[in-house]
Design a protein around this motif. Sequence first.
Motif, PDB file in Angstrom:
ATOM      1  N   LEU A 173       0.846  -1.202   0.000  1.00 13.14           N
ATOM      2  CA  LEU A 173       0.000   0.000   0.000  1.00 13.14           C
ATOM      3  C   LEU A 173       0.875   1.244   0.000  1.00 13.14           C
ATOM      4  O   LEU A 173       2.016   1.207   0.485  1.00 13.14           O
ATOM      5  CB  LEU A 173      -0.867   0.012   1.265  1.00 13.14           C
ATOM      6  CG  LEU A 173      -1.747  -1.218   1.472  1.00 13.14           C
ATOM      7  CD1 LEU A 173      -2.361  -1.195   2.869  1.00 13.14           C
ATOM      8  CD2 LEU A 173      -2.837  -1.267   0.398  1.00 13.14           C
ATOM      9  N   ILE A 174       0.313   2.320  -0.517  1.00 13.55           N
ATOM     10  CA  ILE A 174       0.952   3.628  -0.325  1.00 13.55           C
ATOM     11  C   ILE A 174       0.298   4.218   0.917  1.00 13.55           C
ATOM     12  O   ILE A 174      -0.932   4.288   0.999  1.00 13.55           O
ATOM     13  CB  ILE A 174       0.694   4.573  -1.519  1.00 13.55           C
ATOM     14  CG1 ILE A 174       1.178   3.946  -2.833  1.00 13.55           C
ATOM     15  CG2 ILE A 174       1.370   5.925  -1.292  1.00 13.55           C
ATOM     16  CD1 ILE A 174       0.822   4.776  -4.076  1.00 13.55           C
ATOM     17  N   VAL A 175       1.109   4.592   1.902  1.00 12.36           N
ATOM     18  CA  VAL A 175       0.556   5.165   3.139  1.00 12.36           C
ATOM     19  C   VAL A 175       1.233   6.509   3.388  1.00 12.36           C
ATOM     20  O   VAL A 175       2.459   6.624   3.290  1.00 12.36           O
ATOM     21  CB  VAL A 175       0.792   4.212   4.338  1.00 12.36           C
ATOM     22  CG1 VAL A 175       0.378   4.875   5.647  1.00 12.36           C
ATOM     23  CG2 VAL A 175       0.008   2.920   4.139  1.00 12.36           C
ATOM     24  N   GLN A 177       0.984  10.486   5.707  1.00 14.53           N
ATOM     25  CA  GLN A 177       0.534  11.096   6.964  1.00 14.53           C
ATOM     26  C   GLN A 177       0.031  12.491   6.697  1.00 14.53           C
ATOM     27  O   GLN A 177       0.677  13.249   5.948  1.00 14.53           O
ATOM     28  CB  GLN A 177       1.716  11.192   7.933  1.00 14.53           C
ATOM     29  CG  GLN A 177       1.741  10.060   8.934  1.00 14.53           C
ATOM     30  CD  GLN A 177       2.902  10.169   9.891  1.00 14.53           C
ATOM     31  OE1 GLN A 177       4.014  10.458   9.481  1.00 14.53           O
ATOM     32  NE2 GLN A 177       2.649   9.935  11.160  1.00 14.53           N
ATOM     33  N   ASP A 178      -1.099  12.837   7.291  1.00  8.29           N
ATOM     34  CA  ASP A 178      -1.587  14.210   7.102  1.00  8.29           C
ATOM     35  C   ASP A 178      -0.865  15.140   8.092  1.00  8.29           C
ATOM     36  O   ASP A 178      -0.099  14.664   8.948  1.00  8.29           O
ATOM     37  CB  ASP A 178      -3.122  14.261   7.214  1.00  8.29           C
ATOM     38  CG  ASP A 178      -3.632  14.051   8.625  1.00  8.29           C
ATOM     39  OD1 ASP A 178      -2.815  14.053   9.571  1.00  8.29           O
ATOM     40  OD2 ASP A 178      -4.852  13.862   8.789  1.00  8.29           O
ATOM     41  N   PRO A 179      -1.071  16.455   7.991  1.00 11.04           N
ATOM     42  CA  PRO A 179      -0.335  17.391   8.859  1.00 11.04           C
ATOM     43  C   PRO A 179      -0.536  17.108  10.360  1.00 11.04           C
ATOM     44  O   PRO A 179       0.314  17.440  11.187  1.00 11.04           O
ATOM     45  CB  PRO A 179      -0.904  18.760   8.477  1.00 11.04           C
ATOM     46  CG  PRO A 179      -1.451  18.567   7.093  1.00 11.04           C
ATOM     47  CD  PRO A 179      -1.892  17.152   7.007  1.00 11.04           C
ATOM     48  N   GLN A 180      -1.640  16.467  10.718  1.00  2.00           N
ATOM     49  CA  GLN A 180      -1.876  16.125  12.137  1.00  2.00           C
ATOM     50  C   GLN A 180      -1.225  14.784  12.520  1.00  2.00           C
ATOM     51  O   GLN A 180      -1.351  14.311  13.646  1.00  2.00           O
ATOM     52  CB  GLN A 180      -3.385  16.034  12.438  1.00  2.00           C
ATOM     53  CG  GLN A 180      -4.127  17.368  12.514  1.00  2.00           C
ATOM     54  CD  GLN A 180      -4.291  18.016  11.154  1.00  2.00           C
ATOM     55  OE1 GLN A 180      -4.653  17.364  10.176  1.00  2.00           O
ATOM     56  NE2 GLN A 180      -3.985  19.315  11.087  1.00  2.00           N
ATOM     57  N   GLY A 181      -0.544  14.198  11.599  1.00  2.33           N
ATOM     58  CA  GLY A 181       0.146  12.932  11.883  1.00  2.33           C
ATOM     59  C   GLY A 181      -0.723  11.705  11.679  1.00  2.33           C
ATOM     60  O   GLY A 181      -0.297  10.580  11.971  1.00  2.33           O
ATOM     61  N   LEU A 182      -1.936  11.892  11.164  1.00  2.00           N
ATOM     62  CA  LEU A 182      -2.833  10.751  10.940  1.00  2.00           C
ATOM     63  C   LEU A 182      -2.434  10.019   9.657  1.00  2.00           C
ATOM     64  O   LEU A 182      -2.313  10.641   8.587  1.00  2.00           O
ATOM     65  CB  LEU A 182      -4.284  11.258  10.829  1.00  2.00           C
ATOM     66  CG  LEU A 182      -5.352  10.182  10.692  1.00  2.00           C
ATOM     67  CD1 LEU A 182      -5.533   9.417  12.001  1.00  2.00           C
ATOM     68  CD2 LEU A 182      -6.679  10.799  10.249  1.00  2.00           C
ATOM     69  N   LYS A 183      -2.244   8.700   9.788  1.00  2.00           N
ATOM     70  CA  LYS A 183      -1.864   7.923   8.600  1.00  2.00           C
ATOM     71  C   LYS A 183      -3.094   7.577   7.775  1.00  2.00           C
ATOM     72  O   LYS A 183      -4.151   7.241   8.327  1.00  2.00           O
ATOM     73  CB  LYS A 183      -1.184   6.620   9.024  1.00  2.00           C
ATOM     74  CG  LYS A 183       0.231   6.830   9.521  1.00  2.00           C
ATOM     75  CD  LYS A 183       0.848   5.481   9.802  1.00  2.00           C
ATOM     76  CE  LYS A 183       2.281   5.636  10.270  1.00  2.00           C
ATOM     77  NZ  LYS A 183       2.824   4.399  10.803  1.00  2.00           N
ATOM     78  N   TYR A 184      -2.926   7.631   6.455  1.00  2.00           N
ATOM     79  CA  TYR A 184      -4.040   7.254   5.575  1.00  2.00           C
ATOM     80  C   TYR A 184      -3.510   6.533   4.339  1.00  2.00           C
ATOM     81  O   TYR A 184      -2.340   6.720   3.953  1.00  2.00           O
ATOM     82  CB  TYR A 184      -4.885   8.484   5.183  1.00  2.00           C
ATOM     83  CG  TYR A 184      -4.138   9.537   4.396  1.00  2.00           C
ATOM     84  CD1 TYR A 184      -3.358  10.496   5.037  1.00  2.00           C
ATOM     85  CD2 TYR A 184      -4.203   9.568   3.003  1.00  2.00           C
ATOM     86  CE1 TYR A 184      -2.675  11.474   4.313  1.00  2.00           C
ATOM     87  CE2 TYR A 184      -3.521  10.534   2.270  1.00  2.00           C
ATOM     88  CZ  TYR A 184      -2.760  11.482   2.939  1.00  2.00           C
ATOM     89  OH  TYR A 184      -2.074  12.442   2.218  1.00  2.00           O
ATOM     90  N   CYS A 185      -4.371   5.736   3.734  1.00  2.00           N
ATOM     91  CA  CYS A 185      -3.989   5.010   2.517  1.00  2.00           C
ATOM     92  C   CYS A 185      -4.148   5.930   1.321  1.00  2.00           C
ATOM     93  O   CYS A 185      -5.164   6.623   1.193  1.00  2.00           O
ATOM     94  CB  CYS A 185      -4.871   3.787   2.323  1.00  2.00           C
ATOM     95  SG  CYS A 185      -4.572   2.551   3.575  1.00  2.00           S
ATOM     96  N   ALA A 186      -3.162   5.906   0.458  1.00  2.00           N
ATOM     97  CA  ALA A 186      -3.191   6.825  -0.677  1.00  2.00           C
ATOM     98  C   ALA A 186      -2.945   6.123  -2.004  1.00  2.00           C
ATOM     99  O   ALA A 186      -2.714   6.771  -3.021  1.00  2.00           O
ATOM    100  CB  ALA A 186      -2.147   7.921  -0.458  1.00  2.00           C
ATOM    101  N   GLY A 187      -3.009   4.796  -1.983  1.00  2.00           N
ATOM    102  CA  GLY A 187      -2.836   4.077  -3.246  1.00  2.00           C
ATOM    103  C   GLY A 187      -2.274   2.684  -3.019  1.00  2.00           C
ATOM    104  O   GLY A 187      -2.152   2.223  -1.880  1.00  2.00           O
ATOM    105  N   VAL A 188      -1.980   2.015  -4.127  1.00  2.00           N
ATOM    106  CA  VAL A 188      -1.513   0.623  -4.045  1.00  2.00           C
ATOM    107  C   VAL A 188      -0.217   0.441  -4.830  1.00  2.00           C
ATOM    108  O   VAL A 188       0.077   1.184  -5.768  1.00  2.00           O
ATOM    109  CB  VAL A 188      -2.578  -0.370  -4.580  1.00  2.00           C
ATOM    110  CG1 VAL A 188      -3.795  -0.409  -3.674  1.00  2.00           C
ATOM    111  CG2 VAL A 188      -2.978  -0.030  -6.021  1.00  2.00           C
ATOM    112  N   VAL A 189       0.524  -0.574  -4.400  1.00  2.00           N
ATOM    113  CA  VAL A 189       1.776  -0.949  -5.061  1.00  2.00           C
ATOM    114  C   VAL A 189       1.474  -2.236  -5.825  1.00  2.00           C
ATOM    115  O   VAL A 189       0.960  -3.196  -5.238  1.00  2.00           O
ATOM    116  CB  VAL A 189       2.874  -1.183  -3.998  1.00  2.00           C
ATOM    117  CG1 VAL A 189       4.178  -1.612  -4.656  1.00  2.00           C
ATOM    118  CG2 VAL A 189       3.068   0.073  -3.154  1.00  2.00           C
ATOM    119  N   THR A 190       1.746  -2.236  -7.110  1.00  2.00           N
ATOM    120  CA  THR A 190       1.330  -3.378  -7.938  1.00  2.00           C
ATOM    121  C   THR A 190       2.512  -4.048  -8.640  1.00  2.00           C
ATOM    122  O   THR A 190       3.580  -3.449  -8.805  1.00  2.00           O
ATOM    123  CB  THR A 190       0.343  -2.924  -9.041  1.00  2.00           C
ATOM    124  OG1 THR A 190       1.020  -1.993  -9.892  1.00  2.00           O
ATOM    125  CG2 THR A 190      -0.895  -2.278  -8.460  1.00  2.00           C
TER     126      THR A 190
END
Length: 313
Positions: A173-175, A177-190
């Motif tokens: 996965l592409i992971v 962090q937003d400015p508040q430090g929250l991690k989120y998924c932003a895409g996939v590795v294929t």
Amino acid sequence: CQVVPETLPYSNSNVNSPSKVTVPAQAHQQPSTPFDGYKFEPIREATVNRAMTSRYFRDLEAYAESDIVIVGAGSAGLSCAYELSKIAPDVKVAIIEQNVAPGGGAWLGGQLFSAMVIRKPAHLLLDELEVPYEDEGSYVVCKHAALMTSTLLSKVLKNGNVKLFNATAVEDLIVKQDPQGLKYCAGVVTNWTLVALNHDTQSCMDPNVIESKVIVSGCGHDGPFGAQCVKRLAKLGMLDEYAQNGIQGMGALDMNSAEDKIVNNTREVVPGMILTGMELAEVDGSPRMGPTFGAMFVSGQRAAHLALAALRK
Ligand code: AHZ
């Protein structure tokens, strides 16, 4: 009655002795058909190559940034794609399927049996798709699972904003962090599945990536590739309760409780990733349902609405 020669012109026995080639007796008189004397338009071999590769690479480029990536084209992933193409046909959806054949386990009803059982009210999807079934009261039976799966697949693939990349595995996965430090998924590795399966035997073959605003993961229950997204989230410490020991795995079979749970637990497990289908049971420890498919279809449909809401946040 004509005698068919025992030695065919192309059989091995003739390879070294062309003089012995037996000329077939006059061909059987065939009844005439609308295809007699059929002749194709001429084409160059390179044209065929370019017809395929130009489109594939155009798609790869276009979907490098997708709105929604669906991982896994099983019953849950496909019904999610179908619902999305219905409620948001303008949204750009890439489906990544590790197998050559999309459909996951939904080509058969269970074990090696053809019929597919769907508990009501999930039969409403079959009505919508005009897939015939036998009504058994509280459930319906589609005479062949492949009829349902191929119908769903054909609807999905007709949408110009959906691209299926099959024989392609999501490895990671592409992971971010937003400015508040929250991690989120932003895409996939294929990677090509054949490459992904051979990382141990080949020197490093780096993967490719697709950025996407939302991922819907429908990888199915655990297996060589299955549950890939939740297993990775757990390893990354993004599913707090499973950071130490990994995901708990699906529970034992209980048809009656399993299906409601799958649909009602369909959710965004971490920002940017919605889980659907049996992959959910891996993270929730909820029971498997065995060969009844209603929950897969409705979970996928529900995931589509959640994905759209996440996209438009
Ligand atoms: O090939 C997988 C299948 O088509 C694909 N897939 C899995 N991992 C992947 C990866 N990258 C790309 N890393 C991947 N593709 O995901 C699809 C999953 O389909 P499925 O039919 O296995 O899962 P589902 O959740 O859509 O349906 C489950 C059907 C089941 S299992 C079950 C039971 O065990 O009791 N009962 C039902 C109805």
